[in-house]
Design a protein around this motif. Structure first.
Motif, mmCIF file in Angstrom:
data_model
loop_
_atom_site.group_PDB
_atom_site.id
_atom_site.type_symbol
_atom_site.label_atom_id
_atom_site.label_comp_id
_atom_site.label_asym_id
_atom_site.label_seq_id
_atom_site.Cartn_x
_atom_site.Cartn_y
_atom_site.Cartn_z
ATOM 1 N N UNK A 1 0.847 -1.208 0.000
ATOM 2 C CA UNK A 1 0.000 0.000 0.000
ATOM 3 C C UNK A 1 0.875 1.248 0.000
ATOM 4 N N UNK A 2 1.899 1.209 0.838
ATOM 5 C CA UNK A 2 2.781 2.376 0.904
ATOM 6 C C UNK A 2 3.577 2.531 -0.378
ATOM 7 N N UNK B 1 1.255 3.976 -2.887
ATOM 8 C CA UNK B 1 0.689 5.270 -2.552
ATOM 9 C C UNK B 1 1.710 6.373 -2.354
ATOM 10 N N UNK B 2 2.897 6.017 -1.904
ATOM 11 C CA UNK B 2 3.867 7.058 -1.591
ATOM 12 C C UNK B 2 4.773 7.363 -2.778
ATOM 13 N N UNK C 1 -3.734 3.028 -4.769
ATOM 14 C CA UNK C 1 -3.304 2.338 -3.560
ATOM 15 C C UNK C 1 -4.510 1.900 -2.741
ATOM 16 N N UNK C 2 -5.460 2.802 -2.586
ATOM 17 C CA UNK C 2 -6.628 2.453 -1.775
ATOM 18 C C UNK C 2 -7.444 1.372 -2.464
ATOM 19 N N UNK C 3 -7.544 1.498 -3.774
ATOM 20 C CA UNK C 3 -8.294 0.492 -4.520
ATOM 21 C C UNK C 3 -7.643 -0.878 -4.329
ATOM 22 N N UNK D 1 -1.767 7.891 -7.739
ATOM 23 C CA UNK D 1 -1.327 6.793 -6.899
ATOM 24 C C UNK D 1 -2.241 6.532 -5.718
ATOM 25 N N UNK D 2 -2.828 7.601 -5.168
ATOM 26 C CA UNK D 2 -3.613 7.415 -3.953
ATOM 27 C C UNK D 2 -4.838 6.560 -4.249
ATOM 28 N N UNK D 3 -5.492 6.898 -5.333
ATOM 29 C CA UNK D 3 -6.658 6.108 -5.742
ATOM 30 C C UNK D 3 -6.252 4.654 -5.951
#
Lengths: 509, 100, 642, 474
Positions: free
Chosen positions: A154-155, A158-159, A169-171, A165-167
């Motif tokens: 996830x990191x 996302x990072x 990562x959460x997905x 990337x945020x979308x």
């Protein structure tokens, strides 16, 4: 009964925890000493790889039993053991994980500039968890690694990922989590039906009522199908692969999505043989859809990484097809194809990383004529492209051929439709290659320098594997024979579901 | 002798009156009084049960309830005063800064 | 040490050396590596073939390639007469073309790359013909396709070139799809993929059928397998309906067209059908399909070749047409004749291409017939060699093409095949067409006045020795290669047929000698009249050809546009697939439906969340009311439930 | 009249004395830090008394000191110590650095301890009120802050309202059985066969309402978000752990002992409440922008999970619930410790967007927050996973597999809002500079909670065995 660890030291534990120790060391290093951080990460990953080599050389290929076993009391209250071991199905993936991590460290050498410390910590912890997933012989332990893997991944996405990337990562996280938690309930139910134990090997010797098998099969399916990913649970994959940093994409493609297929092999089929047999048809249908669907989607992609990501959907469709063909060729082809896909798609993402580091663009239309500017790179990419489209002599062919052979044995239609995936596969990969590497040199790539030594070293192991598996696959196939044989004996040991499965199979043949 | 049921009905009615008062009156003091009403309804039934059962416990509990109600009153009034100092209101529907 | 292993592995070594060290170290000397390797192969081949002539056939597994359960297949080599013929063809043509290329490709920036691909191709082709099992055949099959892809798209910066390479690969994949399934069917029904075992046991399948449930069709098993295998041949040998890639493949350098797209790779389909003759022979249906497809392709491509102006494309269509001839032969059971034609064709067709290359060399890459003319005096060697090649392909007696073509036509006419007479008629007509367009080419290029620009005229010159010597050597082949198979009718020994008999069997034509004379005479007449007509139309002053084109403008347009097959495929397969991918699969299924659910559920929960939080109004009394209502429901539920 | 055996009460007596001592010391000690230290020492003293003390019943069964109560008391004391640790700096910043703060915490802890040990409804009521009254005041401890006032008022009004329900339920059960002793009630119900009596059920359901309020189960949870948001953060941390656990303690004792035979009747009500609680907590938390409010909803959701243990019943169910509350104490206070650090002079730091880019400026704090968030989500190898795992294990064991499925799905939903914090910290660029009010005491709290979360996550045996042993004498 598993056989004793022939190495005399707990090699699997060491493999799992060595990267964690490496991560801890990095934690203690000052943020400013970037090269030290990188060196520690590299040394740790190399050490882990060297340590995993005995798994390859000392592996007893004549037995299906678990090897290099470690077993210790862990949580006696729930009868949970710290129990590790590998057999012919899992051992290769441990090796793949250790190898891929080195390559990821190398490919990220200059690409990762922010939060470097966290990056390498995440990567190393991820490595430990991945190895843990493949080695665990206790469901609780397995689940811990399975889920724990999500955190660093996830990191990573996302990072250090791309713009969206945020979308992504959460997905990725939620998708996988929803599947996994259903499996968790399944594991617990199994715990009670299987005599209050989480021991996978013990659980796999019991016979469960068909009804129970049926429900548990689907609970496990939720976790594994998302991970594979099987159609129609695949849409996290393109986003995650695309947005992840190169190392993230590589780990995802090379190892993480193998875990879904591995789960089918290690859990779904041996634990619920009758349900698995009865579910062959829907599974094969989904696999074939994934093969063709994924391939067709690739034709419409304009994003380099997204295209390769969708090609994973197609290739993993082959893997699941092979697995659920439930015969020797299908299963061995499936396992080999998991390895192949790890090597090839991992390598393709590594390669994309090489050029992305220079151009920071994933749009295919931003490229063109790269072969003129970066000839060495073009050659590497060509080999991986060819491996991906299953050229005989390269690794992709052996796996796909065995799978289609197995699939054809199980159902002619499945085999035939799967084979069409190979046609479309050639179309999209060659089209991609043409648009990126051929034609007039695009201004955006003009003047770029070719691969440096570090990058070449990163890709060479993959090239070696591509040819090795393609030319002499028996090195790898021989690991699997006893384990696959054992698995098939378990599947076809009779039971209530057999007749039903037989009827269905008769219908589609 | 008055049957137990009558006491119980009385208790129930008073309790419901208390609940109704708590739900409808906007003044915090009156709401507070409604709570007292509810507590006293309980006291009625406790005492009547106690007498009916020839058991001391009910009455003991009543004393505790009265004592607690007293301390509750002290604290409650303290809170109301603190609020009144800051907001200059004793209307409960004006105290809704936090919501959602 | 088995020396025959050197045959494929020398070129492989050359490939590795060139690809690894070519760019920086070897550069302009790349041809030495490749040429030495292929000459080495040639020498070893000749020695090996010598052995085969003395009955020393080889069938040996090198190592177990893939083994999984009951599936076991090896990397192994089979050298029997059929392989021997192919070895001769491949190594000879390859050697000569390697040498020619050293001149032709001189100064190209991808010089090392070109030679490494050529070596890789030679390796692949040799693996293909030397395979002793179907999977290795498949390996070689795909590998030559790959080299073809590389070499067609050699000048990858040109869009047309890289398109053509891609097209070749993908169209071939369609054929390979069938071929692959055919191989799988063989394994599933016979349990092995090794030639000897398969051919020995294929008879056991007689009478078995395979049912395709969803279509409700029942097909004879052997026919099914044979047709699947033939699919592969159709793709690789550019037969209808998968012929479309071959004309486009002319985007590659001319030596490539000569080697891959004329002499060797494209004949792999014929080789495979011949190799699988024990399977095909058991299925009359499949045989007829092969014969008819071959005949129709021959006619089809021959007609297109009549009107094209691009010299390489004319030769390419001629290749398609001649390949059709070979399949025609196989289809009527005359495998030896087919292979014989393959063998002679390799020489004269390679020669034609190399001559075309030589012309291009002189014309600075120009391919258009209309800009040429009168080159005879500028480049005599090229002219004479090309003339000989054309005479050979036109079937003029004494030249190699005559013998092979005549044998095909005779066996088609006299053989037992039910479609034999039909395909004979087409074949004979195609012979006429072949002669016509071949000589149209000769006359338009070498005779008359030069029609190009002045600079071009100024630049005209004969090619260097390194190119003309291979032309002359091939020329010898184009004439003499047929002499090994002079029919008994003409007093020959038909050695070629005898040589291949152990592998391919021999078809005896049933007919009288006079019939045989008649067939031969008709074919000679067809050829000569074709030449004559070409001379009549193109050697005279005046624009007879243009007038004919005008008068038959519809036919001309159809032929000029190659029967619109490319357009048809584009409209029926390529465009709809891409359209579906973009607008249906990505746009609707993936984008709207699946992603709709995937993103919709969380969005729904999110929206529900922001609605639900409004319950929390901040009003104490409402909280209390909720509690009270909750209490009421709890109590009511319990009391009612009881 | 002989002197009753008061040895089981020693910890409570000690606690009461210490609480009053702190109240007195406050008059003479100027440095309030010392009071905090004394508070913690008190906790350890009581802790010692608890372990060294005598188990058994006192006052003819009105007060019970058994494993069950001791386990809960440990939770209370842990939450007391941790909350004290995180309060020291915080109440300085908030300028409410008064000694009463600590003595109120001690009193409220005492109330909880009494609740956990209550063998009689009268004692239960007294403990409950002692706890509640102290917490009402603590919630309104920022006298000059309207939000704190509001929190206090809401909590007080609704708390008193709920107490009335509790008393009404008590009076009914008293009337039916003639006793207020829990075991005697059970016995009476069993021997007289009035389990199906509507009045009995009415009483049981009123208990559900009253206890549901204390543990903030939907639909009796409405107070929680407002109170948690308005109360001082340290108090919120305390409330979300201690009183909640105390609520579960009495919930468990009353329902499994007094109404143990009626389980089939009340389980049917508790299941929908548990599901509703998880749903409300997890779903509304998604759209929150204030971190305290988000954690309030999260705390509601966690009550829903813990109720699964109650529903499952039996020793495993109760043990899983206790285990969960124990773990929850660490992870929740840990999260609040990070939240509290963001409060600096002139900066509230309660908004979720305040966490943007925190990982850049404060990597360690962010890493710890990450651990707590993943633990609250229930991702291994953190303690939160072990807690949930045990609950699901118990639920499946009791035959509530479908409830476990519902719960895991909600916990997957919960990942969304917990991860959002991680996302803000790690995946956004910082907007402005965020300072942290780090202090050694907060540091200790963070170290303890994080260690506990990770260690229990990997080696849960100790806690599980403790919970199981605690249930044995139940």
């Amino acid at each position: 009964m598993p056989i004793e660890n022939s190495l005399g030291f707990p090699v699997l534990s060491t493999l799992i925890f060595l990267p964690v120790v490496g991560a801890a060391i990095i934690l203690l290093i000052s943020r400013k000493q970037e090269s030290l951080i990188k060196s520690v990460a590299l040394l740790t990953s190399i050490a882990a790889f060297l340590l995993s080599i005995p798994l390859f050389t000392d592996f007893d290929k004549s037995t299906h039993l678990m090897q290099f076993v470690e077993k210790r009391q862990w949580i006696p209250s729930w009868n949970i053991m710290y129990s590790l071991g590998v057999d012919g199905i899992s051992v290769l993936f441990v090796l793949l994980s250790t190898l891929v991590t080195i390559l990821c460290v190398l490919i990220s050498w200059n690409a990762v500039k922010t939060k470097m410390k966290e990056f390498y910590i995440s990567l190393l912890i991820l490595e430990g968890a991945m190895i843990g997933v493949f080695c665990s012989l206790d469901f609780f332990l397995f689940y811990i690694f399975w889920e724990a893997m999500l955190i660093p991944m996830y990191l990573l996405i996302g990072v250090w990922g791309g713009p969206n990337r945020v979308y992504a990562a959460i997905k990725f996280f939620l998708y996988t989590l929803v599947g996994s938690v259903l499996m968790l309930v399944g594991i617990i139910v199994l715990y009670f039906y299987g005599g209050r134990t989480f021991d996978i090997l013990q659980l796999a010797t019991r016979n469960y009522p068909y009804e129970l098998q049926f429900w548990l099969f689907w609970a496990f399916f939720a976790a594994f199908a998302v991970k594979v990913p099987m159609f129609p649970m695949h849409t996290w994959l393109p986003d995650a692969h695309t947005e992840a940093p190169t190392a993230g994409s590589v780990v995802l493609a090379a190892v993480l999505i193998k875990m879904g297929a591995y789960g089918f092999l290690r859990f779904s089929i041996p634990l619920f043989p009758e349900a698995a047999r009865a579910m062959t048809v829907p599974m094969m249908v989904l696999s074939v859809i994934a093969i063709i669907y994924g391939a067709i989607v690739c034709l419409a992609q304009t994003d380099l990484k997204r295209l390769i990501a969708y090609s994973s959907v197609s290739h993993m469709g082959f893997v699941t097809l092979g697995i659920f063909a439930m015969n020797v060729q299908g299963l061995e082809g499936g396992i080999l194809q998991m390895l192949n896909h790890g090597v090839v798609t991992g390598a393709l993402f590594l390669s994309v990383g090489v050029i992305y580091e220079r151009t920071h663009s994933r749009e295919i239309s931003d490229y063109g004529g790269v072969a003129t500017v970066l000839p060495i790179y073009a050659a590497f990419f060509m080999v991986f492209t060819l491996a991906s489209i299953g050229l005989p002599g390269l690794n992709g062919f052996v796996g796909e051929f065995l799978i289609i052979l197995g699939g054809f044995t199980a159902s002619k239609w499945a085999g035939a439709f799967a084979a069409t995936g190979i046609i479309i596969g050639a179309a999209y990969m060659l089209w991609l290659y043409q648009r990126v590497f051929f034609l007039q040199t695009n201004q955006k790539v003009a003047g770029l320098h070719d691969m440096n030594m570090r990058e070449i070293i990163t890709l060479v192991p993959m090239i070696v594997l591509v040819f090795w598996i393609g030319i002499y696959p028996n090195t790898f196939l021989s690991f699997m024979h006893p384990s696959v044989q054992h698995l098939l004996e378990r599947v076809y040991s009779g039971g209530q579901g057999a007749t039903y499965a037989g009827q269905i199979a008769g219908l589609i043949k | 002798m008055i049957p137990l049921n009558w006491y119980l009905w009385l208790s129930a009615v008073v309790f419901i009156v208390g609940v109704a008062g708590f739900l409808t009156r906007r003044n915090i003091i009156i709401m507070f009084m409604s709570i007292e009403l509810m507590l006293n309804a309980v006291n009625i039934s406790l005492v009547s049960f106690s007498s009916f059962l020839n058991d001391m416990r009910g009455e003991v509990l009543v004393f505790f309830v009265i004592a607690v109600a007293a301390s509750e009153a002290a604290i409650g009034l303290g809170i109301i005063i603190a609020l009144f100092r800051n907001r200059a209101t004793a209307r409960v529907d004006e105290v809704n800064e936090m919501r959602g | 040490m088995d020396s025959y292993l050197l045959i494929p592995f020398l070129p492989l070594a050359a490939f590795l050396i060139n690809i690894l060290f070519g760019r920086k170290l070897i550069r302009d000397n790349a041809h030495w590596v490749s040429i030495l390797a292929v000459l080495g192969s040639w020498v070893v081949s000749v020695i090996t073939v010598e052995g085969v002539l003395h009955g020393n056939t080889v069938n040996r597994d090198l190592y177990a390639w893939i083994s999984s359960g009951g599936f076991k297949v090896s990397v192994g080599f089979l050298i029997d007469p059929l392989t021997a013929v192919m070895l001769v063809v491949v190594t000879t043509c390859s050697s000569l073309i390697h040498i020619y290329s050293a001149g032709y490709m001189h100064g190209d920036k991808g010089y090392y790359r070109f030679f490494s691909y050529l070596s890789l191709f030679t390796f692949s082709m040799l693996m293909l013909v030397m395979a002793n099992n179907f999977l290795q055949l498949y390996f070689g099959w795909e590998a030559v396709g790959l080299c073809s892809y590389f070499l067609i798209g050699f000048w990858y910066e040109k869009k047309s070139a890289s398109d053509a390479g891609k097209k070749a690969f993908i169209v071939n994949r369609f054929g390979d799809f069938g071929f692959g399934i055919g191989v799988i069917m063989i394994f599933l029904t016979l349990g092995t993929l090794h030639y000897d075992a398969v051919f020995a046991s294929v008879k056991n399948l007689i009478g078995q059928t395979v049912t395709i449930h969803l279509l409700g069709v029942q097909i004879d098993l052997i026919t099914f397998i044979a047709l699947l295998l033939f699919c592969g041949a159709v793709g690789k040998s550019a037969q209808l309906p998968l012929h479309v890639w071959l004309p486009d493949a002319m985007e590659g350098p001319t030596p490539v067209s000569a080697l891959i797209h004329a002499a060797t790779m494209v004949t792999a389909g014929v080789f495979m059908v011949a190799r699988c003759n024990p399977i095909f022979s058991l299925s009359p249906v499949a045989m007829n399909v092969v014969a008819v497809v071959g005949a129709v392709t021959a006619l089809f491509a021959g007609t297109i070749a009549l009107v094209q102006n691009d010299i390489k494309r004319i030769i390419a269509y001629s290749t398609v047409s001649q390949l059709g001839y070979m399949f025609l032969a196989c289809g009527v059971g005359a495998y030896t004749a087919g292979v014989f034609h393959l063998y002679t064709h390799a020489f004269f067709k390679a020669l034609l291409f190399l001559c075309a290359g030589s012309v291009m060399h002189a014309m600075a890459g120009e391919l258009d017939l209309q800009k040429m003319g009168g080159l005879k005096k500028h480049m005599p060697v090229t002219y004479w060699t090309m003339l000989i090649a054309s005479l050979s392909i036109a079937g003029v007696p004494g030249f190699a093409g005559f013998f092979s073509k005549d044998e095909i036509l005779w066996l088609a006419y006299s053989g037992p095949s039910p479609v034999g007479k039909f395909v004979w008629a087409i074949g004979t007509f195609v012979a006429f067409l072949t002669a016509f367009y071949s000589f149209r080419l000769i006359f338009r290029v070498f005779h008359g006045k030069f029609r190009g620009s002045h600079e071009q005229e100024h630049h005209l010159h004969e090619s260097p020795k390194v190119m003309t010597v291979p032309l002359m050597l091939l020329c010898v082949g184009a004439v003499a290669s047929g002499w090994v198979g002079v029919p008994q009718l003409l007093g020959g020994g038909a050695h070629f047929t005898e040589f291949l008999k152990p592998v391919l069997g021999h078809l005896e034509g049933e007919g009288t000698r006079s019939e045989e004379w008649m067939v031969m005479a008709i074919s000679i007449i067809a050829g000569l009249s074709g030449i004559g007509l070409a001379a009549f139309v193109y050697l005279r002053e005046g624009d007879l050809a243009a007038k004919i084109a005008q008068n038959f403008s519809f036919v001309h347009r159809v032929l000029w546009n190659k029967y619109y097959v490319d357009e048809l495929y584009d409209a029926v397969i390529v465009k709809p697939t891409i359209w579906t991918a973009k607008n249906v699969i990505v746009g609707v299924t993936d984008g709207k439906i699946i992603e709709g659910v995937v993103n919709g559920v969380p969005r729904l929960i999110g929206r529900f969340s922001s609605r639900l939080r409004n319950i929390q109004t901040g009003m104490v009394q409402q909280y209390a009311a909720v509690m009270a209502i909750g209490a009421f429901f709890v109590i009511a539920a319990v009391l009612l439930w009881q | 009249m002989p002197m009753p055996d008061i040895r089981p009460l020693v910890p409570e007596i000690v606690m009461a004395c210490l609480a009053m001592l702190v109240l007195i010391l406050d008059l003479v000690v100027k440095r309030k830090g010392i009071i905090a230290v004394i508070t913690m020492i008190s906790a350890f003293v009581v802790f010692y008394a608890l372990f060294g003390g005598v188990r058994g019943e006192a006052f003819s069964g009105m007060f019970v000191s058994d494993g069950y109560s001791v386990f809960f008391k440990i939770i209370f004391l842990i939450s007391l110590v941790l909350t004290t640790l995180i309060s020291v700096r915080y109440i300085e910043i908030e300028k409410v650095n008064f000694g009463e703060y600590y003595s109120l915490m001690l009193f409220s802890t005492l109330g909880m301890m009494v609740m956990a040990s209550a063998g009689d409804i009268i004692v239960l009521y007294l403990g409950l009120e002692l706890m509640a009254l102290s917490v009402y005041v603590l919630a309104g401890f920022f006298r000059h802050d309207t939000r704190s006032n509001e929190a206090s008022l809401k909590y007080f009004l609704l708390g008193a309202f709920a107490s009335a329900f509790l008393l009404y339920a008590t009076s009914m059960i008293y009337g039916l059985t003639g006793t207020t002793n829990l075991r005697a009630i059970a016995q009476y119900l069993a021997t007289h066969g009035i389990e199906d009596n509507p009045a009995t059920m009415l009483s049981v359901m009123l208990f559900v309402v009253a206890f549901g309020f204390k543990i903030a189960a939907a639909p009796f949870h409405m107070w929680a978000p407002d109170v948690y948001e308005g109360a001082p953060t340290s108090v919120t941390a305390f409330m979300s752990v201690g009183p909640k656990a105390a609520g579960f303690a009495v919930f468990g004792r009353v329902f499994l002992i007094a109404f143990g035979n009626l389980q089939i009747n009340w389980v049917g009500i508790l299941i929908p409440i548990a599901i509703l609680t998880m749903a409300v907590g997890n779903i509304i938390a998604i759209s929150q922008t204030n971190i305290k409010r988000m954690l309030a909803y999260s705390s509601i959701a966690h009550a829903g999970y813990a109720m699964i243990g109650l529903v499952s019943g039996g020793s495993e169910g109760v043990a899983s619930m206790m285990n969960y509350l124990f773990i929850y104490a660490f992870m929740n206070i840990g999260a609040f410790a990070v939240v509290i650090m963001l409060r600096t002079e002139g900066f509230k730091g309660e908004n979720i967007t305040d966490y943007e880019g925190l990982a850049k400026s404060h990597p360690l704090a962010s890493a710890l927050m990450l651990v707590f968030m993943f633990s609250l989500t229930g991702i291994p190898p953190t303690a939160g996973f072990v807690g949930k795992f045990y609950l699901f294990l118990a639920a499946v064991n009791a035959g509530y597999t479908w409830l476990a499925v519902v719960a895991v799905l909600f916990s997957a939903i919960s990942a969304y809002f917990y991860l959002r914090i991680v996302m803000f910290m790690y995946m956004k660029e910082p907007k402005g500079e965020v300072k942290l009010s780090a202090s050694s005491s907060t540091g200790i709290a963070l170290a303890v909670t994080a260690t506990a979360v990770l260690v229990i996550g990997v080696l849960p045996s100790g806690v599980i065995n403790m919970a199981r042993a605690a249930v044995l004498g139940f």
